[in-house]
Design a protein around this motif. Structure first.
Motif, mmCIF file in Angstrom:
data_model
loop_
_atom_site.group_PDB
_atom_site.id
_atom_site.type_symbol
_atom_site.label_atom_id
_atom_site.label_comp_id
_atom_site.label_asym_id
_atom_site.label_seq_id
_atom_site.Cartn_x
_atom_site.Cartn_y
_atom_site.Cartn_z
ATOM 1 N N PHE A 172 31.068 35.375 47.962
ATOM 2 C CA PHE A 172 31.477 36.700 47.517
ATOM 3 C C PHE A 172 30.494 37.756 48.015
ATOM 4 N N ALA A 173 30.987 38.973 48.159
ATOM 5 C CA ALA A 173 30.150 40.138 48.421
ATOM 6 C C ALA A 173 30.332 41.093 47.251
ATOM 7 N N PHE A 174 29.235 41.451 46.581
ATOM 8 C CA PHE A 174 29.293 42.301 45.395
ATOM 9 C C PHE A 174 28.741 43.689 45.707
ATOM 10 N N ARG A 175 29.285 44.666 45.014
ATOM 11 C CA ARG A 175 28.825 46.039 45.203
ATOM 12 C C ARG A 175 28.873 46.771 43.874
ATOM 13 N N PHE A 176 27.833 47.564 43.610
ATOM 14 C CA PHE A 176 27.847 48.453 42.446
ATOM 15 C C PHE A 176 27.448 49.830 42.945
ATOM 16 N N HIS A 177 28.427 50.732 42.955
ATOM 17 C CA HIS A 177 28.229 52.058 43.532
ATOM 18 C C HIS A 177 27.931 53.065 42.427
ATOM 19 N N ILE A 178 26.845 53.815 42.597
ATOM 20 C CA ILE A 178 26.491 54.887 41.663
ATOM 21 C C ILE A 178 26.398 56.177 42.458
ATOM 22 N N GLY A 179 27.360 57.071 42.264
ATOM 23 C CA GLY A 179 27.380 58.333 42.993
ATOM 24 C C GLY A 179 27.815 59.475 42.097
ATOM 25 N N ALA A 180 27.800 60.662 42.671
ATOM 26 C CA ALA A 180 28.177 61.835 41.895
ATOM 27 C C ALA A 180 29.663 61.844 41.570
ATOM 28 N N ASP A 181 30.488 61.228 42.424
ATOM 29 C CA ASP A 181 31.933 61.234 42.225
ATOM 30 C C ASP A 181 32.460 59.981 41.546
ATOM 31 N N GLU A 182 31.804 58.841 41.820
ATOM 32 C CA GLU A 182 32.305 57.584 41.287
ATOM 33 C C GLU A 182 31.148 56.675 40.874
ATOM 34 N N VAL A 183 31.386 55.875 39.861
ATOM 35 C CA VAL A 183 30.489 54.785 39.471
ATOM 36 C C VAL A 183 31.392 53.571 39.254
ATOM 37 N N TYR A 184 31.232 52.537 40.081
ATOM 38 C CA TYR A 184 32.157 51.412 39.952
ATOM 39 C C TYR A 184 31.524 50.121 40.470
ATOM 40 N N TYR A 185 32.082 49.015 39.984
ATOM 41 C CA TYR A 185 31.762 47.665 40.463
ATOM 42 C C TYR A 185 32.938 47.175 41.285
ATOM 43 N N GLN A 186 32.637 46.420 42.347
ATOM 44 C CA GLN A 186 33.673 45.939 43.258
ATOM 45 C C GLN A 186 33.201 44.645 43.898
ATOM 46 N N PHE A 187 34.123 43.756 44.220
ATOM 47 C CA PHE A 187 33.746 42.537 44.944
ATOM 48 C C PHE A 187 34.762 42.262 46.041
ATOM 49 N N ASP A 188 34.320 41.514 47.020
ATOM 50 C CA ASP A 188 35.192 41.031 48.094
ATOM 51 C C ASP A 188 34.942 39.537 48.278
ATOM 52 N N ILE A 189 35.926 38.853 48.848
ATOM 53 C CA ILE A 189 35.810 37.423 49.138
ATOM 54 C C ILE A 189 35.629 37.263 50.644
ATOM 55 N N LEU A 190 34.566 36.586 51.038
ATOM 56 C CA LEU A 190 34.241 36.468 52.459
ATOM 57 C C LEU A 190 35.120 35.451 53.180
ATOM 58 N N ASN A 191 35.732 34.553 52.433
ATOM 59 C CA ASN A 191 36.642 33.563 53.009
ATOM 60 C C ASN A 191 38.057 33.926 52.586
ATOM 61 N N SER A 192 38.877 34.332 53.528
ATOM 62 C CA SER A 192 40.212 34.850 53.207
ATOM 63 C C SER A 192 41.140 33.788 52.639
ATOM 64 N N THR A 193 40.772 32.515 52.763
ATOM 65 C CA THR A 193 41.638 31.454 52.228
ATOM 66 C C THR A 193 41.406 31.214 50.734
ATOM 67 N N ILE A 194 40.389 31.839 50.167
ATOM 68 C CA ILE A 194 40.064 31.637 48.751
ATOM 69 C C ILE A 194 40.717 32.727 47.915
ATOM 70 N N LEU A 195 41.373 32.330 46.833
ATOM 71 C CA LEU A 195 41.948 33.267 45.871
ATOM 72 C C LEU A 195 41.066 33.280 44.628
ATOM 73 N N SER A 196 40.622 34.453 44.244
ATOM 74 C CA SER A 196 39.756 34.563 43.073
ATOM 75 C C SER A 196 39.973 35.904 42.406
ATOM 76 N N ARG A 197 39.783 35.936 41.108
ATOM 77 C CA ARG A 197 39.870 37.190 40.367
ATOM 78 C C ARG A 197 38.954 37.113 39.162
ATOM 79 N N LEU A 198 38.596 38.281 38.660
ATOM 80 C CA LEU A 198 37.841 38.400 37.424
ATOM 81 C C LEU A 198 38.843 38.776 36.345
ATOM 82 N N VAL A 199 38.834 38.065 35.214
ATOM 83 C CA VAL A 199 39.853 38.287 34.194
ATOM 84 C C VAL A 199 39.210 38.286 32.815
ATOM 85 N N VAL A 200 39.657 39.183 31.947
ATOM 86 C CA VAL A 200 39.226 39.201 30.549
ATOM 87 C C VAL A 200 40.280 38.466 29.736
#
Length: 790
Positions: free
Chosen positions: A230-258
């Protein structure tokens, strides 16, 4: 009577289905509709939008998006989650103003998006990312998108957090239950105050916290950096603050779920089992609960009780504290004296940083500037680096109470907490007294441990002083023989604790009352002076809660460490403790140590059943860039040595991993690795475990004395990990860092092991003469020593 020709209706049905499939599109134009029974499919056929019922018993219908390529329908977005349609007359309409409207046959509106302002020739489209968007026909930024209104799942490229330009907060919120997609009690939200972080909430109550972003991971998810898919990102800026992830292997299906149960999980799709498997989850343990130990309290799952106070603080409510209720936390022993500038800082290491909701973040300051800034501000209570890259960068300053503070065994951060000068002095003097006392005990013990060597030196009149120096930086007191003889009752048989490769070990008491254990180097020892000295040096230099500390000992059992007295909880604690000790030796200590003789007899248990790795006479120190070595003299214990070490003399961290795997299987089964088994007299423990695993009967390995009082999934996980560790080829075995992560993760997606080494080798019968003390066997001029443990 002629038989009816049934092939034509069948072909017509198949043709109709094929036409329906081929006619499915990813796009809606103004005036288009999607009715219940129809759908949109993304252009790469990854996701489908349509109507569904969450269960066969549900009477409501919902418009949603789900994975199109897997067999298990998994809905990741629901338009009308809080208002189901109670029949199958639902229809999604797309209007010329760019609005999407969900209604039924009576015209009742259940959900809509509103107009897409400023968009000419709008189209609605389902993308291969699972995003449902409204854009202009020529593309461009979406005027509306489903990613801005998540349900319970976060997918790659989705943003969890705030769009500050429009005040939109993109949370993920659990379903109410497994068959009801309505908004549940649990949400994962980004808190933008102070140094931003993510919380898991039960309505308004904070359950768990990620901690702040520290460069490559969140402070409260130390294992996050090891997830290389996985590649993780946490962006802190004046316009947006968000967490985001990407999967480096396109054959893998993954999600974060509550989940409706109050857990947040990362799941991955396993095609072989046609199921979603848990890869990671939180909260994991009691210390994950927000501020379990209150202000200025520290939570540590390895301690009992788990709560303690930061140095310079004491329990605010002592009675509740000692009744294991730590919510009131800790209070200062001495008030701060900011005006006179006498305050200082105590360093708390290996921590999840405290709640940063009210903290101040500065990315340009170094740690020294951070300390000075905290001292200048009388309301500042602590400081830390903001990021862990390199030597650490940036500055976080806390004011007021420090809450939700916990420690980890590895990958935590350093926190500097402000305390009064009086508490610094008290703490320092207390620490000095403790070190003096501990030093006396350790010195006495190490002195007695060196008895054999000292006697050897004395006999040759080589000793000229009252101290002996081992290595460059270890100086130990020298004890005379008479003192040691008196302490042990002249080495009486009644004081003998056991016997190992060096010789006998005795208990004793010095003249000042200190209890010691004396390891005496025997004349006929199969191990020599170098190994004896090696053990003393290593144990003196290494410090870890799962390595033996030479402060005393108590042995009441033989090597047969398992039995009816050990339930599964104790065994699991022992497995995890040994793993942490080896991880420290291999990765975290200032010396990289290969133990080379890890076995049941070299794992001691304290009164709380915490394991302590001992006996470092065979251990080898590796340099920073060394990964393996070769020896002409193989030393160790039969049944625990890896194939490459026994047969070729090659040893590395993977040799210890093999030994650990054998130990895990012994602990689970209650059987020795050298035993033979009724199913096949040619099988040792590894072969027996492997044969059961291949047959899908892994639980038959479990010690019968535990009956059914164990969690099957946890036991199977340990068997799986054990078999991964004893695989024949060292490159196939995991590192101890991976082992510790696998043991800590509640996941069913462990790799399948390959065949272990020595599967078909006949081990000597337990209790037979071939396993007697001190016997040597030779294979290809390689010497192997078999010992019974102490």
């Amino acid at each position: 009577m002629a038989r009816p020709n049934l092939i034509w209706p069948f072909l017509l049905t198949m043709l109709s289905a094929l036409l329906a499939t081929s006619s499915a599109t990813d796009t809606m134009n103004p005036g288009d509709t999607v009715r219940d029974g129809e759908s949109l499919i993304s252009i790469g056929r990854s996701f489908r939008l349509g109507f569904f019922a969450p269960s066969s018993s549900s009477r409501f219908r919902y418009l949603g998006i789900w994975y199109n390529t897997i067999s298990q329908q998994t809905v990741i977005w629901v338009a009308n989650r809080d208002r189901g349609i109670n029949d199958s007359t639902g229809v999604l309409s797309f209007h010329s103003n760019g609005s999407l409207v969900l209604s039924d046959a009576r015209g009742q509106v259940y959900w809509s998006t509103g107009a897409a302002a400023g968009v000419a020739s709008p189209v609605a489209r389902v993308l291969d990312s699972a995003n449902f968007v409204v854009t202009g026909s020529g593309g461009g930024a979406p005027a509306w998108q489903s990613f801005d209104y998540p349900t319970d799942s976060l997918l790659p490229a989705m943003k969890l957090g705030w769009d500050l330009r429009v005040g939109r907060n993109r949370n993920i919120t659990s379903w109410r239950s497994a068959d009801d997609p309505a908004s549940g009690q649990y949400s994962m939200v980004v808190d933008v105050r102070g140094d931003p972080q993510i919380f898991l909430l039960q309505e308004a109550t904070r359950l768990w916290r990620t901690g702040p972003w520290i460069g490559q991971r969140f402070s409260g998810i130390p294992e996050m950096k090891t997830y290389d898919m996985f590649a993780f990102r946490f962006h802190i800026g004046a316009d947006e603050v968000y967490y985001q992830f990407d999967i480096l292997n396109s054959t893998i299906l993954s999600r974060l779920v509550v989940r409706p149960t109050g857990l947040v999980e990362r799941v991955v799709w396993i095609e072989g089992t046609k199921s979603w498997n848990r890869f990671w989850f939180a909260p994991k343990d009691q210390c994950d609960s927000v501020s379990l130990c209150g202000p200025f309290g520290i939570c540590n799952t390895n301690d009992s009780p788990v709560c303690s106070c930061v140095q310079g603080f004491k329990p605010r409510s002592p009675r509740d504290w000692y009744l294991r209720d730590g919510k009131d936390g800790c209070a200062r022993r001495t008030a701060l004296d900011c005006r006179n500038g006498t305050d200082g800082f105590v360093q708390v290491t290996g921590v999840k940083l405290p709640d940063t909701s009210a903290a101040v973040l500065n990315h340009t300051m170094g740690l020294d500037e951070c300390r000075a800034a905290c001292l200048r501000n009388c309301s500042c209570t602590a400081y830390s680096n903001a990021e862990v890259t390199g030597a650490g960068t940036g500055c976080i300053l806390w004011g007021g109470d420090l809450t939700d503070l916990r420690v980890y065994t590895s990958k935590g951060m350093d926190l500097f907490v402000r305390v009064a000068a009086a508490d610094l002095e008290t703490s320092a003097s207390r620490a000095k007294r403790m070190w003096v006392a501990a030093g006396a005990v350790v010195g006495a013990f190490l002195g007695t441990l060196l008895l054999g060597w000292i006697g050897w030196c004395l006999r040759r009149r080589k000793t000229k002083t009252n101290t002996v120096v081992l290595g460059d930086d270890l100086e130990l007191p020298l004890f005379d023989f008479a003192t040691i003889a008196a302490a042990t009752g002249d080495f009486s048989a009644a004081n003998k604790l056991g016997e190992g490769g060096f010789g006998p070990v005795y208990k004793g008491r010095l003249g000042d009352g200190k209890e010691v254990a004396v390891k005496r180097l025997a004349k006929n020892s199969v191990q020599g002076l170098d190994e004896f000295k090696n053990e003393v040096v290593l144990i003196a230099k290494l410090q870890h809660r799962n390595l033996v500390r030479l402060l005393g000992g108590c042995t009441q059992w033989e090597e047969r460490m398992l039995g009816s007295l050990l339930d599964w909880k104790s065994r699991y604690q022992i497995i995890n403790g040994i793993a942490r000790g080896l991880l420290y030796l291999h990765h975290d200590s200032r010396l990289r140590i290969i133990h080379r003789d890890l076995k049941a007899g070299n794992v001691l248990l304290d009164e709380e059943m915490n394991p302590k790795i001992s006996d470092f006479g065979m251990a080898r120190i590796f340099g920073g860039d060394e990964t393996e070595a070769n020896t002409r003299r193989v030393v160790g214990t039969y049944g625990y040595m890896s194939p490459e070490y026994l047969m070729q003399g090659l040893f590395s961290v993977k040799s210890d991993v093999f030994s650990f795997g054998v130990l895990v299987l012994e602990i689970v089964s209650g059987k020795r690795s050298r035993g033979i088994y009724h199913s096949d007299p040619n099988l040792n423990l590894l072969g027996y475990a492997w044969s059961l695993w291949k047959e899908g009967c892994g639980l038959e390995l479990v010690d019968p004395s535990m009956v059914c009082s164990y969690p099957a999934a946890e036991v199977l996980k340990c068997i799986n990990v054990g078999l991964l560790c004893v695989q024949d080829l060292p490159e196939d075995r995991p590192t101890m860092a991976s082992v510790a992560l696998l043991l800590a993760s509640d996941t069913a997606s462990l790799p399948q092991p390959k065949q272990p080494g020595f599967v078909g080798m006949r081990g000597p019968l337990e209790g037979s003469s071939s396993a007697s003390k001190g016997e040597n066997c030779t294979v290809n001029n390689v010497t192997v020593t078999i010992f019974d443990g102490r």
